[in-house]
Design a protein around this motif. Structure first.
Motif, short mmCIF file in Angstrom:
data_model
loop_
_atom_site.label_atom_id
_atom_site.label_comp_id
_atom_site.label_asym_id
_atom_site.label_seq_id
_atom_site.Cartn_x
_atom_site.Cartn_y
_atom_site.Cartn_z
N ASN A 31 0.89 -1.18 0.00
CA ASN A 31 0.00 0.00 0.00
C ASN A 31 0.92 1.22 0.00
O ASN A 31 0.91 2.03 0.93
CB ASN A 31 -0.92 0.00 1.22
N PRO A 32 1.78 1.33 -1.03
CA PRO A 32 2.88 2.30 -1.00
C PRO A 32 2.46 3.75 -0.83
O PRO A 32 3.19 4.55 -0.24
CB PRO A 32 3.58 2.09 -2.35
N ARG A 33 1.29 4.11 -1.34
CA ARG A 33 0.85 5.50 -1.21
C ARG A 33 0.62 5.88 0.24
O ARG A 33 0.63 7.07 0.58
CB ARG A 33 -0.42 5.73 -2.03
N ARG A 34 0.40 4.88 1.10
CA ARG A 34 0.18 5.13 2.53
C ARG A 34 1.23 4.41 3.37
O ARG A 34 0.95 3.93 4.45
CB ARG A 34 -1.24 4.72 2.93
N HIS A 35 2.45 4.36 2.84
CA HIS A 35 3.58 3.74 3.54
C HIS A 35 3.25 2.31 3.99
O HIS A 35 3.65 1.87 5.07
CB HIS A 35 4.00 4.59 4.74
N GLY A 68 7.99 -1.26 -2.28
CA GLY A 68 8.48 0.07 -2.59
C GLY A 68 9.77 0.48 -1.95
O GLY A 68 10.40 1.46 -2.38
N GLY A 69 10.20 -0.22 -0.89
CA GLY A 69 11.48 0.07 -0.27
C GLY A 69 11.55 1.29 0.62
O GLY A 69 12.61 1.62 1.14
N ARG A 70 10.42 1.96 0.85
CA ARG A 70 10.43 3.16 1.69
C ARG A 70 9.82 2.96 3.06
O ARG A 70 10.04 3.75 3.96
CB ARG A 70 9.72 4.31 0.98
N ALA A 71 9.03 1.90 3.19
CA ALA A 71 8.38 1.62 4.47
C ALA A 71 8.09 0.13 4.57
O ALA A 71 7.76 -0.51 3.56
CB ALA A 71 7.09 2.41 4.62
N VAL A 114 12.94 -5.18 7.18
CA VAL A 114 12.35 -3.87 7.48
C VAL A 114 13.17 -2.76 6.82
O VAL A 114 14.37 -2.66 7.03
CB VAL A 114 12.27 -3.64 9.00
N GLU A 115 12.46 -1.94 6.06
CA GLU A 115 13.03 -0.72 5.50
C GLU A 115 12.11 0.43 5.89
O GLU A 115 10.91 0.38 5.60
CB GLU A 115 13.14 -0.80 3.98
N ALA A 196 20.63 -0.55 2.48
CA ALA A 196 19.58 -0.91 1.53
C ALA A 196 20.14 -1.58 0.29
O ALA A 196 19.54 -2.53 -0.24
CB ALA A 196 18.79 0.35 1.14
N GLU A 197 21.31 -1.11 -0.14
CA GLU A 197 21.91 -1.69 -1.36
C GLU A 197 22.31 -3.15 -1.17
O GLU A 197 22.38 -3.92 -2.13
CB GLU A 197 23.14 -0.88 -1.77
N GLY A 198 22.61 -3.54 0.05
CA GLY A 198 23.05 -4.91 0.31
C GLY A 198 21.99 -5.79 0.93
O GLY A 198 22.26 -6.95 1.25
#
Length: 268
Positions: A31-35, A68-71, A114-115, A196-198
């Motif tokens: 649900n990337p739009r809402r983290h 998405g990698g942001r949350a 977890v990211e 994150a890259e690894g």
């Protein structure tokens, strides 16, 4: 269609471990739009996905992550709480608790990757996993005393005590503060912090190692751990759920969150 445009969902796919005949289940909260905040339907989808994963005989390890990698997951989608009563709160906690406990009951080890934020419901999912790896920007917590005015289940709190210790848990919950990746690692909630890259490479190595272990031994170790946690969780808390979710403060917390303003607590 981009990831951000897709409907909120929980899905999984099976991937064969290189050089072997066993598999990893990649379970994704989207649900990337809402983290990656979870809707009630997403909790139900999570429960069903866990049933399917347990039935997949070749799966030896599951990885849970956010899209998405942001949350990882920023709790429950607050729009779900509009018009809630105390009884709605009790039913909500039972519904969410069923999904969280189904995740914890998977026969194979579960890794939380977890990211970013793992808060509220995202924290409950994290502490229901067996191993947690995260990126340096990750944060953990349930700042509900500042934001919504609801509560956590005794089982989640028992898992937090086991993962963070009672002092850190109570300090974080009662001050509505988030815990950094470094503090979570020092306390024992997080097993490894990885850039994150690894992260993908680390997960590949970790899952391959777990997949090569004796599955019945791993299942027994998981069940023993579950019994230890269950012994310290005092069962139902319906009275606490009804108290919080049925309060004027909770209705104010939901309204304030959606209006993007500070809530005004009354204590009733």
């Amino acid at each position: 269609m981009s990831v951000e445009e897709q409907a909120p969902s929980v899905s999984w796919q099976e991937e064969t471990v290189p050089g072997g005949d066993t598999s990893v289940a990649w379970l994704t909260l989207s649900n990337p739009r809402r983290h990656n905040a979870l809707t009630l339907e997403m909790y139900d989808q999570l429960h069903r996905a866990c049933e399917e994963i347990d039935a997949a005989c070749d799966v030896r390890v599951t990885v849970l992550r956010g899209a998405g990698g942001r949350a990882f997951a920023a709790g429950t989608d607050i729009r779900e709480f509009r018009g809630f009563t105390g009884r709605d709160g009790v039913e909500y906690e039972r519904r969410v608790g069923s999904a969280v406990e189904r995740l914890a009951a998977l026969r194979m080890p579960v890794v939380a990757a977890v990211e970013g934020p793992a808060v509220g419901g995202g924290l409950a999912l994290t502490v229901s996993c067996d191993i947690v790896v995260c990126t340096p920007d990750s944060v953990f917590g349930a700042p509900i005393a500042r934001t919504l005015g609801n509560c956590l289940s005794p089982t989640v709190i028992a898992r937090l005590h086991a993962s963070l210790g009672r002092a850190r848990t109570q300090h974080a919950l009662l001050t509505a503060q988030l815990i950094s990746a470094q503090e979570a690692h020092e306390a024992g909630l997080v097993a490894q912090i990885t850039d994150a890259e690894g992260l993908d490479a680390h997960l590949a190595g970790l899952t391959a190692r777990i997949a090569g272990c004796a599955p019945l031994t791993l299942a027994a170790l998981k069940e023993a751990d579950r019994r230890v946690i269950s012994a310290s969780a005092p069962g139902t808390a319906d009275d606490l759920y009804e108290l919080c979710y049925g309060s004027r403060d909770f209705r104010e917390g939901v309204s304030a969150f959606l209006d993007k303003r500070p809530p005004e607590w009354e204590g009733r």
